[in-house]
Structures are given as structure tokens and as C-alpha cells.
Write a protein that holds these residues in place. Structure first.
Motif, PDB file in Angstrom:
ATOM      1  N   ARG A   1       0.803  -1.227   0.000  1.00  0.00           N
ATOM      2  CA  ARG A   1       0.000   0.000   0.000  1.00  0.00           C
ATOM      3  C   ARG A   1       0.833   1.273   0.000  1.00  0.00           C
ATOM      4  O   ARG A   1       0.452   2.280  -0.614  1.00  0.00           O
ATOM      5  CB  ARG A   1      -0.912   0.001   1.237  1.00  0.00           C
ATOM      6  CG  ARG A   1      -1.947   1.097   1.264  1.00  0.00           C
ATOM      7  CD  ARG A   1      -2.896   0.911   2.428  1.00  0.00           C
ATOM      8  NE  ARG A   1      -2.280   1.236   3.709  1.00  0.00           N
ATOM      9  CZ  ARG A   1      -2.344   2.450   4.282  1.00  0.00           C
ATOM     10  NH1 ARG A   1      -2.976   3.441   3.669  1.00  0.00           N
ATOM     11  NH2 ARG A   1      -1.788   2.659   5.457  1.00  0.00           N
ATOM     12  N   LEU A   2       2.014   1.244   0.646  1.00  0.00           N
ATOM     13  CA  LEU A   2       2.789   2.465   0.851  1.00  0.00           C
ATOM     14  C   LEU A   2       4.216   2.319   0.343  1.00  0.00           C
ATOM     15  O   LEU A   2       4.782   1.219   0.349  1.00  0.00           O
ATOM     16  CB  LEU A   2       2.829   2.820   2.350  1.00  0.00           C
ATOM     17  CG  LEU A   2       1.476   3.011   3.044  1.00  0.00           C
ATOM     18  CD1 LEU A   2       1.676   3.261   4.528  1.00  0.00           C
ATOM     19  CD2 LEU A   2       0.688   4.145   2.395  1.00  0.00           C
TER      20      LEU A   2
ATOM     21  N   THR B   1       0.985   6.772  -1.248  1.00  0.00           N
ATOM     22  CA  THR B   1       0.247   5.605  -1.726  1.00  0.00           C
ATOM     23  C   THR B   1       0.470   5.378  -3.219  1.00  0.00           C
ATOM     24  O   THR B   1       0.336   4.255  -3.702  1.00  0.00           O
ATOM     25  CB  THR B   1      -1.260   5.777  -1.467  1.00  0.00           C
ATOM     26  OG1 THR B   1      -1.694   7.023  -2.030  1.00  0.00           O
ATOM     27  CG2 THR B   1      -1.542   5.790   0.034  1.00  0.00           C
TER      28      THR B   1
END
Length: 277
Positions: free
Chosen positions: A99-100, A131
Motif C-alpha cells: 500500500r505504501l 500511496t
């Protein structure tokens, strides 16, 4: 580019949530976690009980979440170590790799989840957790980031620190805002404090200029008599970090390292006691 943006693909991010997240970290790491402000960042380390280096990483606070940014290659080892210490603490540690991601850039990025000035030196610019990669981002960007970092003389990660051997203060973590000496106990605190108060650090991770082919990691550094005075750790092109015995070197003097010559230099930010030089 006016504001070059580098995707640091060699970094990984975990999130820590739960009511005990700050207390859990406070008893482990070298910085006072209670001082981190919302939207802020700390540079810190996890040591062995004997005060030896295990991991260095960054902690970001965003609301009720602490994001931990670390070396991707050693992230699983760090996760296992944190889980070992967790015991009954009410803290959840989540892998955010899907996600990151992390960026290095010269100016703040408004679209970032968290964006902070690098707490070590202003010249390192900003670190941002995002993101999605922004337009114009250089990916991969590790080489450009390392070029800047090495040009400032900063050791980072297990590519330069020696796991379970080197001390935090040998890696200049005091000067680079990675250690607090007025917080409560943490793992390795006694040895770190003793090293500080004795004011004798016999070895340091020192930046060097390389003349010739870049030697392999751990190549011995020799003086004019052929005696080993340290080892080279990691580098890029003509810049590197070496782990050297301070009493055996003179800044600006040439030393042999493999098929190359290295010249140690002292950054303006590095503090050395007279006993150390």
C-alpha cells in the motif's frame, strides 16, 4: 528537475497501531518516542542488550498510527524482533508494502500521507510516505539518494553499520539526532550511555574519497606500513564509508584499500573529542 523525486525502492514501511504503540517503542529504541509530534519523524535504532547495532530506521506519527520505515532487505528480521518484544503489549504491527512506498525529495510534497524533513541533516531534504508514485518520480532512485547521502558522509543501514558489532555512536548517531541521553531505559541504553560519558569512541564510520576501482565491502584499509586500520563498508563510484580506527588515521591522508587509494575526510557535522583523534 526543480524538485527531483526519488523512489527509494530499497525501503519498506510497517504501521504500528493500538493503545500501547508508543510505550512499546519507548522501551526499545534509542530516541524518546514520546517527543514525536503529529506529522513528525524520528531517526532511531534498535540495539542488542550489549549496545550493538541491529537496525536503524525512521518513525513517523500520523494521528493514531506510527509508521516505521526500514531497510527492505532486513525488514522481515526487524519484524520478527519486534514481535519477540511485543509480548502482551496492545500493539498491532502491519506490513504496508502493498500500500505504501517511500520517496526522497528536496521540497515537501502536499499529496503525501506523511512528509517530513529528514531529521539527520537539512541537506538530506525530505522523506515522504505515499500511496502512489507522483508524476516525474525517478524509479528506482536509490543510487541518486546514496550519492547525496555519501556526499554528506552519512552511514545508513547494514550496508555500512556492522550488525551485532558496531555501536550506535560509532555510526555518528548522536550528531545525526538518532540518540537521546535523557530518556528512560531502552535496550542497550547502559552501554550507549557509558560510551557517551567516557567520551572515547575508538572507531567511527568515516566518509572517504576513493581513487581507483571501488573496493568490495569489507576490504581492509592499510596504512603505509601495511597494517590494517579498518575496513571499507559501502560506496558508490568515488565516494564510500569506511569503518576506521580514529587514532590510526589522519584526515586528508591517503591509505591503501585493495587496488584503490582512499582519503578519509571529516564532515562539518562530525564531532570528535581530542581523545579520539
Amino acid at each position: 528537475m526543480n524538485n527531483p523525486i526519488y523512489h527509494l525502492e530499497n525501503r519498506k514501511i510497517f504501521s504500528l497501531s493500538g493503545p500501547d504503540r508508543l510505550n512499546f517503542l519507548q522501551g526499545l529504541v534509542t530516541k524518546d518516542v514520546n517527543r514525536i509530534t503529529d506529522g513528525g519523524v524520528l531517526y532511531t535504532a534498535l540495539l542488542t542488550p550489549q549496545g550493538k547495532y541491529l537496525f536503524d530506521f525512521f518513525l513517523y506519527k500520523s494521528g493514531d498510527i506510527i509508521y516505521l520505515e526500514c531497510e527492505k532487505e532486513r525488514a522481515d528480521d526487524l519484524y520478527r524482533k519486534l514481535m519477540m518484544y511485543r509480548l502482551r503489549s496492545e500493539v498491532e504491527i502491519t506490513d504496508e508494502a502493498d500500500r505504501l512506498t517511500l520517496l526522497s525529495l528536496d521540497r515537501p510534497l502536499d499529496s503525501a500521507l506523511v512528509c517530513c524533513a529528514d531529521p539527520r541533516l537539512p541537506e538530506l531534504g525530505y522523506r515522504a510516505i505515499v500511496t502512489d508514485l507522483p508524476e516525474g518520480c525517478l524509479s528506482p532512485g536509490k543510487s541518486e539518494y546514496d550519492r547525496k547521502r555519501l556526499g554528506l558522509g552519512i552511514a545508513e543501514g547494514a550496508q555500512e553499520f556492522i550488525v551485532d558489532k558496531s555501536l550506535a555512536l560509532e555510526g555518528n548517531m548522536e550528531e545525526l539526532n538518532g540518540v537521546d541521553f535523557d530518556k528512560g531505559c531502552y535496550v542497550g541504553q547502559e552501554i550507549t550511555a557509558r560510551t557517551k560519558h567516557r567520551a572515547v569512541i575508538r572507531r567511527r564510520f568515516v566518509p572517504v574519497n576513493v581513487e581507483g576501482p571501488l573496493p568490495a565491502p569489507d576490504t581492509p584499509v592499510q596504512n603505509e606500513d601495511g597494517l590494517e586500520i579498518g575496513i571499507l563498508r559501502s560506496g558508490l563510484e568515488d565516494q564510500a564509508i569506511a569503518y576506521l580506527k580514529l587514532e590510526k588515521i589522519t584526515f586528508g591522508k591517503s591509505y591503501r584499500c585493495g587496488n584503490a587509494t582512499i582519503v578519509p575526510w571529516k564532515p562539518d557535522w562530525m564531532k570528535l573529542e581530542e581523545k579520539n583523534v
